[in-house]
Scaffold this active site. Structure first.
Site, PDB file in Angstrom:
ATOM      1  CB  SER A  57       2.241   4.469   2.836  1.00 21.29           C
ATOM      2  OG  SER A  57       2.809   4.911   4.058  1.00 21.29           O
ATOM      3  CE1 TYR A  59      -1.639   1.220   5.104  1.00 23.32           C
ATOM      4  CE2 TYR A  59       0.424   2.379   5.446  1.00 23.32           C
ATOM      5  CZ  TYR A  59      -0.812   2.306   4.858  1.00 23.32           C
ATOM      6  OH  TYR A  59      -1.238   3.303   4.032  1.00 23.32           O
TER       7      TYR A  59
END
Lengths: 342, 246
Positions: B150, B163
């Protein structure tokens, strides 16, 4: 193959039984020691496994067993409520052959009743009977969903010289593929990819066969001493057979590889692609049609492993090697040191 | 996509984690359309079974395994049952990701146990799965591993806490492994699919306009390009799905 801890060599001190894998003893996987036995020179040298490449030549072929170790010891509940441990030895499609032992050390055999129902990992199975040739092995209905049940609740088979549980990944080789071995094909357990890729760059190629190992001990000294033989599933794929037939020198990583390749070997000295059950027994005087060298562990002279070594080594050199291994304090069993026979 | 391009993955076996929703689901369907045999896993069995049925209807040979990425035993079981069934894995897609608690807290406010969970699912599980499967790939000298990353890995958005940390770690894992695989036939990539219209994105950014988000089906096509391409992407680079294959 792993030896049973029975009738130890009188001169084998207990502390020479490796009780942890090298990587949990502060070494690397490939940090174990290597005894190199040269049959031509009748010489014995001492080295480290990481130096394996210096004893091989470009063009040599290493053949490994890619079978993955499964957690083959699983708890079962008998209809009377008693908990026993089943050790999966032979996995046929419809019928499994298992050892049934007490869940606690020293894991003595437990007699089952024919027709009795066992509850294993949330499913039921029925005892069909004993094996005629090896009555300590019980024939049971194959578990529904196959080895999935073993993987949910089984543990690796562990012998008395390994005092604490060791996670399954340490019982696997770094190249483990299809699951099915009851015990680690242990000669290859110490190989690392760093070493194997180095060897590949050195021109030493790698090929693989499959042989799902059974049990090395039936937990009965008298039975084990007779070297019980049972069938093991194996596959020599076409590319492995071709590779073996193309090279000047084939080094088997482990006795399971010798068993598979020699089963697939013809009288013409060529290996052919083959899969099925092998019952080949190798011992003194057995012809070695395709295998030229062997990387193997140290196991006790009472184990069937020693019989197979006699196919490679004449008695005087074998004797000398094992005495020297003890004098030089090599570690024994599946987490121990290795020996290269050329 | 024309018929000529179809079944570029015939004869291949792919394992896709987190296959019940979002990108994982889209990847399962796209891989099935290309003829791959599939091992799919997810934590929730009903949603996983629905995807498995959908890809089976497309003609794919499929195995669905309920597994929790935080459990070493579940990961070992996933690998073993997959190899027991298919005998090899050619393509591993480490797609399963844990976002962490939502609304996303600042690191200063982050529950430590949740931090560990995110790292386990997003870093430790891909490491363990890859390690367990790459041995077979190296024996065959052939295989592809894709780690789904990501832009949170490189940007440092407030609130993306664990994350972002986990994806940065996953990219580090990928770079190191790529270097160690040099000279072999095994390829590895970290692929950033971009912002997609998925449940996870809605949980993270409820106010985002779906019209500005990529559709998982389109992103999945870029993954197919990557695994079917004979030209490996350069070592050490993160691959942005938006940059190719759409």
């Amino acid at each position: 193959m792993v030896a049973s801890p029975i009738r130890p060599l009188p001169s084998l001190p207990a502390e020479l039984r490796a009780n942890l894998p090298a990587e949990l003893r502060g070494l690397r996987r490939d940090g174990v020691r290597l005894m190199v036995i040269d049959r031509t020179a009748q010489s014995i040298r001492h080295a480290r496994l990481a130096e394996l490449g210096s004893f091989l030549r470009a063009g040599d072929l290493l053949v490994v067993n890619r079978s993955r170790t499964i957690p083959a010891a699983v708890a079962a509940r008998r209809s009377n409520g008693e908990i026993v441990q089943l050790r999966l030895c032979v996995r046929h499609a419809e019928e499994w052959h298992v050892l049934c032992v007490n869940p606690d050390p020293p894991h003595a055999n437990v007699a089952l009743r024919v027709g009795e129902r066992l509850s294993v990992a949330g499913t039921d199975t029925v005892v069909r009977g004993r094996r005629a040739d090896l009555p300590l092995l019980w024939r049971i209905d194959a578990l529904s969903e196959g080895i999935e049940r073993m993987l949910r609740s089984g543990e690796p088979i562990r012998y008395s010289y390994v005092p604490e549980p060791v996670p399954l990944s340490h019982y696997e080789t770094v190249y483990a593929n299809e699951p099915g071995s009851a015990e680690t094909p242990s000669a290859g357990r110490s190989l690392s990819w760093e070493l194997l890729l180095d060897l590949r760059r050195q021109g030493i190629d790698l090929s693989d066969i499959l042989l799902h190992t059974g049990l090395s001990s039936l937990q009965d000294d008298a039975v084990d001493a007779e070297h019980p033989l049972f069938e093991e599933w194996f596959a020599v794929p076409p590319n492995a057979a071709q590779a073996v037939n193309r090279v000047p020198r084939v080094i088997a990583v482990g006795t399971t590889v010798v068993r598979a390749l020699e089963t697939a070997a013809g009288h013409d000295g060529h290996a052919r692609a083959m899969e099925g059950w092998t019952r080949l027994r190798l011992g003194p005087g057995s012809p070695l049609r395709v295998v030229d060298g062997l990387l193997t562990g140290f196991h006790e002279p009472q184990a069937s492993h020693f019989d197979l070594l006699r196919a490679f080594l004449a008695e005087p050199l074998l004797d000398r090697a094992y005495r020297e291994a003890i004098a030089e304090r090599y570690l024994w069993h599946e987490f121990g040191d290795l020996c290269l026979i050329l | 996509m024309g018929d000529l391009e179809a079944t570029r993955l015939a004869g291949k076996v792919a394992l896709i984690t987190g296959a019940s929703h979002g990108l994982g689901r889209a990847l399962a369907i796209a891989f099935a359309r290309e003829g791959a045999a599939l091992a799919l896993c997810a934590r929730r069995a009903p949603a996983l079974d629905e995807v498995a049925s959908a890809v089976a209807r497309l003609g794919a040979d499929v195995l669905a395994v309920q597994a929790d990425m935080r459990s070493a035993r579940d990961l070992a079981r996933l690998v073993a049952v997959t190899l027991d069934r298919f005998h090899r894995v050619d393509i591993l897609v480490n797609n399963a990701s844990e976002l962490g608690p939502t609304p996303l807290p600042y690191l200063a406010d982050y529950p430590p146990a949740a931090f560990d969970d995110v790292l386990q699912v997003n870093v430790t599980a891909p490491f363990r799965l890859t390690q367990a499967l790459i041995g077979g790939m190296l024996l065959r000298n052939h295989g592809v591993v894709i780690n789904v990353t990501s832009d949170a890995a490189i940007t440092g958005y407030p609130g993306w806490g664990a994350y972002a940390v986990s994806k940065a770690a996953l990219e580090g894992l990928t770079r190191t492994w790529i270097a160690e695989l040099a000279g072999t036939g095994v390829r590895m990539y970290a692929v950033d699919p971009g912002d997609m219209d998925t449940d996870m994105h809605r949980a993270a950014m409820p106010d985002a306009d779906p019209c500005e988000l990529a559709r998982p089906d389109d992103v999945a096509r870029a993954f197919i390009q990557l695994v079917a391409s004979p030209e490996p992407a350069p070592v050490g680079q993160r691959v942005e799905a938006a940059a190719f294959g759409r």
